[in-house]
Design a protein around this motif. Structure first.
Motif, PDB file in Angstrom:
ATOM      1  N   THR A  10       5.767 -24.364 -15.489  1.00  0.00           N
ATOM      2  CA  THR A  10       4.619 -23.517 -14.781  1.00  0.00           C
ATOM      3  C   THR A  10       4.108 -24.491 -13.543  1.00  0.00           C
ATOM      4  OG1 THR A  10       3.891 -22.293 -16.755  1.00  0.00           O
ATOM      5  CG2 THR A  10       2.323 -22.406 -14.915  1.00  0.00           C
ATOM      6  N   VAL A  11       3.959 -23.961 -12.548  1.00  0.00           N
ATOM      7  CA  VAL A  11       3.578 -24.414 -11.214  1.00  0.00           C
ATOM      8  C   VAL A  11       2.087 -23.590 -10.816  1.00  0.00           C
ATOM      9  CG1 VAL A  11       3.724 -25.237  -8.958  1.00  0.00           C
ATOM     10  CG2 VAL A  11       5.607 -25.457 -10.533  1.00  0.00           C
ATOM     11  N   ILE A  12       0.929 -24.107 -10.720  1.00  0.00           N
ATOM     12  CA  ILE A  12       0.044 -23.516 -10.366  1.00  0.00           C
ATOM     13  C   ILE A  12      -0.795 -24.060  -9.064  1.00  0.00           C
ATOM     14  CG2 ILE A  12      -2.351 -23.045 -10.946  1.00  0.00           C
ATOM     15  CD1 ILE A  12      -1.508 -23.131 -13.866  1.00  0.00           C
ATOM     16  N   ARG A  13      -1.043 -23.425  -8.212  1.00  0.00           N
ATOM     17  CA  ARG A  13      -1.822 -23.609  -6.742  1.00  0.00           C
ATOM     18  C   ARG A  13      -3.171 -22.779  -6.810  1.00  0.00           C
ATOM     19  NH1 ARG A  13       0.394 -26.361  -2.595  1.00  0.00           N
ATOM     20  NH2 ARG A  13      -1.005 -25.304  -1.133  1.00  0.00           N
ATOM     21  N   GLY A  14      -4.174 -23.567  -6.766  1.00  0.00           N
ATOM     22  CA  GLY A  14      -5.616 -23.001  -6.413  1.00  0.00           C
ATOM     23  C   GLY A  14      -5.629 -22.453  -5.390  1.00  0.00           C
ATOM     24  N   PRO A  15      -6.667 -21.453  -5.041  1.00  0.00           N
ATOM     25  CA  PRO A  15      -7.707 -21.050  -5.926  1.00  0.00           C
ATOM     26  C   PRO A  15      -6.981 -20.289  -7.198  1.00  0.00           C
ATOM     27  CG  PRO A  15      -8.558 -20.448  -3.566  1.00  0.00           C
ATOM     28  CD  PRO A  15      -7.015 -20.907  -3.627  1.00  0.00           C
ATOM     29  N   PHE A  16      -7.205 -20.706  -8.419  1.00  0.00           N
ATOM     30  CA  PHE A  16      -6.605 -19.830  -9.515  1.00  0.00           C
ATOM     31  C   PHE A  16      -7.344 -19.931 -10.706  1.00  0.00           C
ATOM     32  CE2 PHE A  16      -4.082 -20.012 -13.481  1.00  0.00           C
ATOM     33  CZ  PHE A  16      -3.205 -19.117 -13.269  1.00  0.00           C
ATOM     34  N   ALA A  17      -7.408 -18.566 -11.521  1.00  0.00           N
ATOM     35  CA  ALA A  17      -8.279 -18.783 -12.697  1.00  0.00           C
ATOM     36  C   ALA A  17      -7.325 -17.791 -13.797  1.00  0.00           C
ATOM     37  CB  ALA A  17      -9.501 -18.168 -12.394  1.00  0.00           C
ATOM     38  N   ILE A  18      -7.236 -18.611 -15.206  1.00  0.00           N
ATOM     39  CA  ILE A  18      -6.738 -17.754 -16.159  1.00  0.00           C
ATOM     40  C   ILE A  18      -7.731 -17.734 -17.257  1.00  0.00           C
ATOM     41  CG2 ILE A  18      -5.529 -19.683 -16.812  1.00  0.00           C
ATOM     42  CD1 ILE A  18      -3.229 -17.912 -17.982  1.00  0.00           C
ATOM     43  N   CYS A  19      -8.172 -16.571 -17.962  1.00  0.00           N
ATOM     44  CA  CYS A  19      -9.165 -16.493 -18.745  1.00  0.00           C
ATOM     45  C   CYS A  19      -8.608 -16.567 -20.303  1.00  0.00           C
ATOM     46  CB  CYS A  19      -9.859 -15.217 -18.786  1.00  0.00           C
ATOM     47  SG  CYS A  19     -10.657 -15.203 -16.954  1.00  0.00           S
ATOM     48  N   GLU A  20      -9.484 -16.505 -21.236  1.00  0.00           N
ATOM     49  CA  GLU A  20      -9.277 -17.078 -22.670  1.00  0.00           C
ATOM     50  C   GLU A  20      -8.037 -16.533 -23.213  1.00  0.00           C
ATOM     51  OE1 GLU A  20     -12.277 -15.838 -25.466  1.00  0.00           O
ATOM     52  OE2 GLU A  20     -12.895 -14.278 -24.033  1.00  0.00           O
ATOM     53  N   GLU A  21      -7.438 -16.948 -24.038  1.00  0.00           N
ATOM     54  CA  GLU A  21      -6.347 -16.469 -24.789  1.00  0.00           C
ATOM     55  C   GLU A  21      -4.966 -16.168 -24.155  1.00  0.00           C
ATOM     56  OE1 GLU A  21      -6.341 -16.978 -27.832  1.00  0.00           O
ATOM     57  OE2 GLU A  21      -8.345 -17.507 -28.280  1.00  0.00           O
ATOM     58  N   SER A  22      -5.035 -16.391 -22.716  1.00  0.00           N
ATOM     59  CA  SER A  22      -3.984 -15.646 -21.843  1.00  0.00           C
ATOM     60  C   SER A  22      -2.752 -16.912 -22.079  1.00  0.00           C
ATOM     61  CB  SER A  22      -4.219 -15.570 -20.779  1.00  0.00           C
ATOM     62  OG  SER A  22      -5.022 -14.343 -20.616  1.00  0.00           O
ATOM     63  N   VAL A  23      -1.438 -16.559 -21.435  1.00  0.00           N
ATOM     64  CA  VAL A  23      -0.357 -17.492 -21.648  1.00  0.00           C
ATOM     65  C   VAL A  23       0.382 -17.179 -20.095  1.00  0.00           C
ATOM     66  CG1 VAL A  23       1.894 -17.815 -22.888  1.00  0.00           C
ATOM     67  CG2 VAL A  23      -0.081 -16.909 -23.891  1.00  0.00           C
ATOM     68  N   ILE A  24       0.634 -18.422 -19.615  1.00  0.00           N
ATOM     69  CA  ILE A  24       1.839 -18.498 -18.399  1.00  0.00           C
ATOM     70  C   ILE A  24       3.149 -18.632 -19.170  1.00  0.00           C
ATOM     71  CG2 ILE A  24       2.437 -19.197 -16.326  1.00  0.00           C
ATOM     72  CD1 ILE A  24      -0.800 -19.999 -15.878  1.00  0.00           C
ATOM     73  N   ASN A  25       4.063 -17.999 -19.196  1.00  0.00           N
ATOM     74  CA  ASN A  25       5.270 -18.083 -19.685  1.00  0.00           C
ATOM     75  C   ASN A  25       6.180 -19.265 -18.810  1.00  0.00           C
ATOM     76  OD1 ASN A  25       5.051 -16.350 -21.659  1.00  0.00           O
ATOM     77  ND2 ASN A  25       6.032 -14.815 -20.810  1.00  0.00           N
ATOM     78  N   MET A  26       7.181 -19.722 -19.379  1.00  0.00           N
ATOM     79  CA  MET A  26       7.944 -20.765 -18.817  1.00  0.00           C
ATOM     80  C   MET A  26       8.408 -20.477 -17.390  1.00  0.00           C
ATOM     81  SD  MET A  26      10.613 -22.064 -22.162  1.00  0.00           S
ATOM     82  CE  MET A  26      11.244 -20.227 -22.175  1.00  0.00           C
ATOM     83  N   GLY A  27       8.129 -21.312 -16.663  1.00  0.00           N
ATOM     84  CA  GLY A  27       8.491 -21.400 -15.349  1.00  0.00           C
ATOM     85  C   GLY A  27       7.797 -20.623 -14.352  1.00  0.00           C
ATOM     86  N   GLY A  28       6.648 -20.173 -14.806  1.00  0.00           N
ATOM     87  CA  GLY A  28       5.619 -19.258 -13.965  1.00  0.00           C
ATOM     88  C   GLY A  28       5.349 -20.042 -12.759  1.00  0.00           C
TER      89      GLY A  28
END
Length: 409
Positions: free
Chosen positions: A209-227
């Motif tokens: 997974t690659v994440i660039r801000g601004p970014f928010a993910i809330c409780e119990e969520s999932v980013i799948n492989m390679g997102g």
């Protein structure tokens, strides 16, 4: 203070179909919903004054005094909250012609009409930053980046982030990354150089997974492989996301778990994208995007060059669905079939194209219960009252002959 967040009639209509199933203040923008922002900043409980059919699920709580009615489309700031606290009894705040707040004190106001009838005292004008007022559907993603920044300060102030224990996960500008308890990282890249990153409780960030801000993910969520999370993105609680996502807001309990692009879009609750579904967010001629307005019952110029899909609660699409630039999908719609769906898919549509039928309520409830049941929940009686009402209110938008949706519905 007893804060009651009311639905401004004009803004609520502008925000359909998302506001068919929730008060305006239950819209998520940034990390939190607007209601959660007011509650967190004020440290007071908040309630709602909304449409009659929504009031059972989102009740209004009245106190013996100091009842403050605040426009539910306005995101709070410390300065605005201080001005509201200083309002005398009967006093009002306005931004131009928009009612911002009313100090009703002990008055028992049971309808939005009564709120407007009681703002008879001298008006105090207030200036609000543009990114704090949600006037249109596209404002939700347009202002999401600034709201992530504001909420990040609000929810992390005075707190210490958890550490990243995975040795193969890389963090750039870690001081602007906040991680709640129970988060699992596997070989991810987090880059907060362009804006903060917030990771909620028990989130899973899977391999690659690659994440660039601004970014928010809330409780119990999932980013799948390679997102690939490209910035200005909010993933609400209990979601599963993957593929490429840019400048989008997921309210919660929705899935876009497969490859495919989603940009400049808003996704309600309990939605699902089939594998390899894609959204266009830019027209071939680079002109402004037009979006269907339920209030005007016609296409409306957003003034934006980038605008993707607005998807209301319990809407779904089949595999390889291709959404055109500026598409609105209504409540409970099930979109599938060859070619591009139309730019406006009415609520409770079955098919979404020229051969659309009505997704009958009994069939809709079967699917809805199956969906929420996977999370250990059920469709409540209050939910059924809401969907029954929305089904009736949206009949005029379903212009085809009303028929059973077929044995496959």
């Amino acid at each position: 203070m007893n804060i009651i967040l009311f639905d401004d009639p004009v803004l609520r209509a502008n925000l359909l179909p998302l506001t068919y199933t929730r008060p305006v203040a239950q819209i998520r923008i940034g990390i939190l919903t607007i209601a959660e922002k007011w509650q967190t900043l004020s440290r007071e409980l908040v309630s709602h004054l909304t449409q009659g059919y929504l009031q059972g699920k989102f009740p209004q709580h009245l106190a013996d005094g100091n009842n403050l009615y605040i426009n539910g489309a306005i995101c709070p700031t410390p300065e605005l909250l201080a001005q509201i606290k200083q309002l005398p009894v009967g006093g009002t705040l306005y931004q131009d012609g928009l009612l911002v707040a009313l100090n009703a004190d002990h008055l028992d106001l049971r309808s939005i009409k009564e709120v407007y009838q009681h703002n008879t005292s001298e008006r105090v004008q207030v200036e609000l930053p543009a990114h704090t007022v949600v006037r249109h559907l596209w404002d939700i993603f347009k202002f999401n980046g600034p709201q992530i920044r504001e909420d990040f300060k609000l929810v992390t102030q005075g707190r210490v982030s958890q550490k990243i224990s995975d040795p193969h996960t890389v963090a750039y500008k870690p001081e602007d990354i906040f991680i709640e308890e129970g988060v699992i990282f596997k070989a991810a890249i987090l880059n907060a150089e362009a804006g903060p990153i917030y990771i909620g409780k028990n989130v899973q960030v899977q391999e690659g997974t690659v994440i660039r801000g601004p970014f928010a993910i809330c409780e119990e969520s999932v980013i799948n492989m390679g997102g690939k999370m490209r910035g200005d993105v909010t993933v609400g609680p209990y979601c599963k996301v993957g593929g490429e996502i840019s400048n989008c807001v997921f309210f919660g309990y929705s899935n876009k778990g497969h490859d495919g692009f989603l940009g400049n879009s808003v996704v309600g609750e309990w939605c699902n994208f089939g594998a390899d579904s894609n959204t266009s967010n830019l027209k071939n001629n680079y002109s402004n995007v037009r979006l269907y307005s339920h209030a005007q019952e016609k296409m409306e110029d957003t003034g934006l060059q980038f605008c993707g899909t607005i998807m209301a609660d319990h809407a779904k699409c089949g595999i390889n669905t291709m959404f055109n630039t500026g598409t609105v999908v209504g409540v409970g719609a099930n979109v599938f079939g060859a070619g591009y769906p139309p730019n406006f898919v009415p609520s409770f549509s079955w098919g979404g194209g020229a051969e659309s039928q009505t997704f009958k309520l009994n069939k809709f409830y079967e699917v809805a219960q199956a969906v929420v049941g996977r999370r250990g929940l059920s469709v409540s009686e209050e939910d059924r009252k809401i969907f029954d009402q929305v089904f009736e209110e949206t009949k005029t938008f379903r212009t085809w002959e009303t028929e059973p949706a077929g044995t496959t519905a």
